[in-house]
Design an enzyme around this catalytic site. Structure first.
Site, PDB file in Angstrom:
ATOM      1  N   ARG A 224       0.851  -1.184   0.000  1.00  0.00           N
ATOM      2  CA  ARG A 224       0.000   0.000   0.000  1.00  0.00           C
ATOM      3  C   ARG A 224       0.888   1.236   0.000  1.00  0.00           C
ATOM      4  NH1 ARG A 224      -3.495  -2.685  -1.681  1.00  0.00           N
ATOM      5  NH2 ARG A 224      -5.487  -3.188  -0.695  1.00  0.00           N
ATOM      6  N   HIS A 272      -1.020   0.499  -9.822  1.00  0.00           N
ATOM      7  CA  HIS A 272      -1.745  -0.417  -8.916  1.00  0.00           C
ATOM      8  C   HIS A 272      -2.349  -1.596  -9.701  1.00  0.00           C
ATOM      9  CE1 HIS A 272      -3.839  -0.616  -4.748  1.00  0.00           C
ATOM     10  NE2 HIS A 272      -3.713  -1.838  -5.253  1.00  0.00           N
TER      11      HIS A 272
HETATM   12  C1  GLV Z   1      -5.287  -4.849  -4.237  1.00  0.00           C
HETATM   13  O1  GLV Z   1      -4.595  -3.944  -3.920  1.00  0.00           O
HETATM   14  C2  GLV Z   1      -5.904  -5.765  -3.319  1.00  0.00           C
HETATM   15  O2  GLV Z   1      -5.929  -5.517  -2.113  1.00  0.00           O
HETATM   16  O3  GLV Z   1      -6.415  -6.798  -3.799  1.00  0.00           O
END
Ligand code: GLV
Length: 309
Positions: A224, A272
Site C-alpha cells: 500500500r 496499482h
Molecule cells: C489490491 O490492492 C488488493 O488488495 O487486492
C-alpha cells in the site's frame, strides 16, 4: 435476501455479470441502487466511504473485493459483530509473484538502463547481477509473500523474510519483530514490501529503513502507498544510497500529474496493477461465503479485525 456490490470507485458491471452467470437466483444489487437497506445481508465492498455500512441494519458480512482490507478496517464506523473477509485466490497470488519476479529480474538485468540506452541508441553492455549475490528480503510472509519467496528461490535468489509476529516458515530465514528489523535490512539487496497495511506497518518504509539497507539496494512496494514515505524514498535515491525503486502503490492514487516520482529516473511506476481481482475467479468463493453466512456458518478467509488482516 440480497447481496450488494458497493464499489464506488469501480464499475461493478463485470461483477454483476459474474454473479448473474454463477448464481442467477441470487438478488444482487449494485450501489447506489441498494433498494430497501434492510434487505442487504452481505456486501462485496471496495473503497467505500467511512460510515457507509451503518445504513444496513441487517448486515452479516462484508467481503473485501481484493486481498487487502485496510480500506474497510480504516472505517471508524465499521459495524462490530459483522464478519469481514478478504479474497485469497490462486490467480491473485500468481499475478503478484509474476510482478515481483519481473521487477527483481529487471533490476538484476539492468533493464531500466537498457531501456534508456535504446532511446539514445547506445550499445552499452552491462554485466547482469548474479541471482546468488542478490539477497531478496520480503516483508510480510503471508499467502502472497510466501509464494513469491518460493518462486524467487527457485530462480536462485537467496530469500529472507521479515514478519511482525512469530510463525515458523519452512526453508526461509525469517526475522521477527521490530528488534530484528535492522539485521534483516542489512542483508537485503532487494527489499519487497508485501505487508498488510495496519497502524503498525504504516510508514515503515522511511528514511531510517532506507539508511539500514545496504548501498545500492532496490526497493519494490506492492503493498500500500501508506507503507512508504515517498519523500524519504526520493531523498535516499537522490543521495545515491539506493539503486532504484519499483512502485505499484502510492500515497495518492492515481499518482497526481506533476508528482516528482513520475519523472524520477530511478523509479519504475505501475498504476496499482500488480495483482488484480478477476470477478470470474473469485465470485464462486463469495457466493459460497454468502451461502455459509446465511446458513449461520463462519465464512472462509475471515479477517481478524483486531490484528488488522
Ligand atoms: C489490491 O490492492 C488488493 O488488495 O487486492
Amino acid at each position: 435476501m440480497t447481496l450488494l456490490l458497493a464499489t464506488p470507485t469501480m464499475n461493478p458491471a463485470a461483477w454483476l455479470r459474474a454473479f448473474e452467470r454463477l448464481t442467477p437466483e441470487l438478488d444482487v444489487r449494485a450501489w447506489p441502487d441498494c433498494g430497501d437497506p434492510t434487505d442487504i445481508r452481505f456486501i462485496v465492498a471496495w473503497e467505500t466511504p467511512p460510515g457507509f455500512f451503518s445504513e444496513f441494519p441487517r448486515l452479516a458480512c462484508i467481503a473485501s473485493l481484493g486481498a487487502g482490507v485496510d480500506h474497510l478496517l480504516g472505517d471508524p464506523d465499521l459495524p462490530r459483530g459483522v464478519f469481514v473477509t478478504r479474497v485469497i485466490d490462486p490467480s491473485i497470488t500468481q499475478q503478484m509473484s509474476e510482478y515481483v519476479i519481473l521487477h527483481v529480474l529487471r533490476f538484476s538485468r539492468h533493464s531500466q538502463s537498457f531501456d534508456q540506452d535504446t532511446v539514445e541508441e547506445i550499445w552499452r553492455p552491462r554485466i547482469p547481477l548474479q541471482a546468488s549475490d542478490l539477497t531478496v528480503g520480503i516483508m510480510g510472509l503471508g499467502q502472497l509473500g510466501l509464494d513469491a519467496a518460493h518462486k524467487l528461490m527457485q530462480l536462485g535468489f537467496p530469500v529472507i523474510g521479515w514478519r511482525r509476529t512469530h510463525k515458523d516458515v519452512a526453508g526461509i530465514t525469517t526475522y521477527v519483530g521490530a528488534e530484528a528489523l535492522p539485521d534483516f535490512l542489512a542483508e537485503c539487496r532487494v527489499l519487497i514490501c508485501m505487508l498488510p497495511l495496519t497502524p503498525a506497518t504504516q510508514g515503515l518504509l522511511d528514511a531510517e529503513t532506507f539508511r539500514l539497507l545496504p548501498r545500492d539496494a532496490y526497493v519494490i512496494n506492492v503493498a500500500r502507498g501508506a507503507h512508504l514515505v515517498e519523500s524519504d524514498l526520493m531523498a535516499a535515491l537522490d543521495r545515491g544510497h539506493l539503486a532504484g525503486a519499483c512502485l505499484d502503490v502510492f500515497e495518492t492514487e492515481p499518482l497526481p500529474a506533476g508528482h516528482p516520482l513520475w519523472h524520477h529516473p530511478k523509479v519504475t511506476i505501475t498504476p496499482h496493477i500488480a495483482s488484480l481481482t478477476n470477478p470470474t475467479d473469485v465470485v464462486p468463493q463469495m457466493a459460497e461465503n454468502y451461502q455459509r453466512v446465511m446458513a449461520g456458518e463462519r465464512p472462509h478467509h475471515l479477517v481478524d479485525i483486531e490484528r488488522g488482516y
